[in-house]
Design a protein around this motif. Structure first.
Motif, short mmCIF file in Angstrom:
data_model
loop_
_atom_site.label_atom_id
_atom_site.label_comp_id
_atom_site.label_asym_id
_atom_site.label_seq_id
_atom_site.Cartn_x
_atom_site.Cartn_y
_atom_site.Cartn_z
N ASP A 57 39.62 38.79 48.68
CA ASP A 57 39.48 39.92 47.77
C ASP A 57 40.45 39.95 46.79
OD1 ASP A 57 36.88 40.46 49.06
OD2 ASP A 57 37.76 41.87 50.10
N LYS A 58 41.79 39.96 47.45
CA LYS A 58 43.11 39.88 46.79
C LYS A 58 42.94 38.87 45.66
CE LYS A 58 45.68 42.21 50.24
NZ LYS A 58 46.60 42.13 51.29
N LYS A 59 42.64 37.74 45.89
CA LYS A 59 42.73 36.58 45.00
C LYS A 59 41.81 36.75 43.77
CE LYS A 59 41.56 31.66 44.53
NZ LYS A 59 40.94 30.71 45.24
N TYR A 60 40.60 37.40 44.08
CA TYR A 60 39.78 37.78 42.96
C TYR A 60 39.88 39.37 42.60
CZ TYR A 60 37.86 33.25 43.48
OH TYR A 60 37.45 31.88 43.24
N ASN A 61 40.90 39.89 42.84
CA ASN A 61 41.27 41.15 42.45
C ASN A 61 40.13 42.11 42.70
OD1 ASN A 61 43.08 43.30 41.78
ND2 ASN A 61 42.43 42.99 39.48
N VAL A 62 39.62 42.25 43.87
CA VAL A 62 38.29 43.15 44.12
C VAL A 62 38.60 43.76 45.46
CG1 VAL A 62 36.69 41.96 43.08
CG2 VAL A 62 37.18 41.44 45.04
N HIS A 63 39.90 43.79 45.87
CA HIS A 63 40.23 44.44 47.35
C HIS A 63 40.32 46.11 47.21
CE1 HIS A 63 44.04 43.84 44.91
NE2 HIS A 63 44.55 44.95 45.70
N GLU A 64 40.18 46.58 48.19
CA GLU A 64 40.53 47.94 48.17
C GLU A 64 41.86 48.63 48.27
OE1 GLU A 64 38.25 49.49 51.67
OE2 GLU A 64 36.20 48.40 51.00
N ASP A 65 42.26 49.48 47.61
CA ASP A 65 43.44 49.96 47.39
C ASP A 65 43.59 50.80 48.62
OD1 ASP A 65 44.22 48.79 44.96
OD2 ASP A 65 43.17 50.41 43.79
N ASN B 86 33.37 32.62 49.45
CA ASN B 86 32.81 33.25 50.78
C ASN B 86 31.92 32.54 51.45
OD1 ASN B 86 32.61 35.34 52.55
ND2 ASN B 86 31.76 36.69 51.07
N LEU B 87 30.62 32.03 50.73
CA LEU B 87 29.82 31.36 51.25
C LEU B 87 30.27 30.20 51.94
CD1 LEU B 87 26.78 31.12 51.80
CD2 LEU B 87 26.55 29.97 49.74
N ARG B 88 31.41 29.45 51.50
CA ARG B 88 31.75 28.49 51.97
C ARG B 88 32.61 28.62 53.39
NH1 ARG B 88 35.48 26.59 48.23
NH2 ARG B 88 33.89 25.55 46.96
N LEU B 89 33.28 29.71 53.31
CA LEU B 89 33.98 30.49 54.57
C LEU B 89 33.14 30.56 55.72
CD1 LEU B 89 36.44 31.44 55.95
CD2 LEU B 89 36.26 33.53 54.72
N LYS C 176 40.66 36.29 56.30
CA LYS C 176 40.28 35.05 54.99
C LYS C 176 39.44 36.07 54.09
CE LYS C 176 41.56 30.90 56.75
NZ LYS C 176 42.13 30.09 56.07
N ALA C 177 38.87 36.85 54.36
CA ALA C 177 37.91 37.87 53.37
C ALA C 177 38.96 38.75 52.69
CB ALA C 177 36.75 38.52 53.89
N ASN C 178 39.90 39.30 53.23
CA ASN C 178 40.86 40.31 52.46
C ASN C 178 41.78 39.44 51.63
OD1 ASN C 178 40.29 42.46 53.98
ND2 ASN C 178 41.45 42.08 55.58
#
Length: 88
Positions: free
Chosen positions: A80-88, A16-19, A75-77
Motif C-alpha cells: 500500500d505504501k509503495k503504491y501510495n494507497v495507504h491509510e493515513d 497483491n495477487l502474487r503475494l 507485506k500488504a501494508n
C-alpha cells in the motif's frame, strides 16, 4: 483507494495477487503436504514428544496459518505504501 493511474492499479493488484498465491501455496504445502501426503515420512521424526506428521496435521498448520496472516498484513501494508494507497 484511489490510484494515480490505471497502470499503477494493475501493478498493485498483480503484486497483491502474487503475494496471496504465494502465501496460499505455503499454507497448502504445510497443511496438505506435511499433514497428509508426507505424514508417514515425517512421523519418523519426533517434535516436542509428538510425531512430526501428527503435529503438523494437528497444530503446525494452524501456527503457520496465523504466521501467514501477520506476514500478509505486513507485506500488504508495504505494498500500500509503495503504491501510495495507504491509510493515513
Amino acid at each position: 483507494m484511489a490510484f494515480e493511474s490505471n497502470e499503477k492499479a494493475q501493478g498493485y493488484w498483480r503484486e497483491n495477487l502474487r503475494l496471496v498465491i504465494t502465501l496460499l501455496a505455503v499454507w497448502f504445502v504445510v497443511s496438505y503436504g506435511f499433514g497428509i501426503l508426507l505424514v508417514d515420512v515425517l512421523n519418523q521424526i519426533t517434535f516436542m514428544g509428538f510425531k512430526l506428521g501428527f503435529w503438523f496435521a494437528q497444530q503446525g498448520s494452524m501456527y503457520v496459518f496465523v504466521a501467514l496472516i501477520f506476514i500478509y498484513a505486513a507485506k500488504a501494508n508495504a505494498l500500500d505504501k509503495k503504491y501510495n494507497v495507504h491509510e493515513d
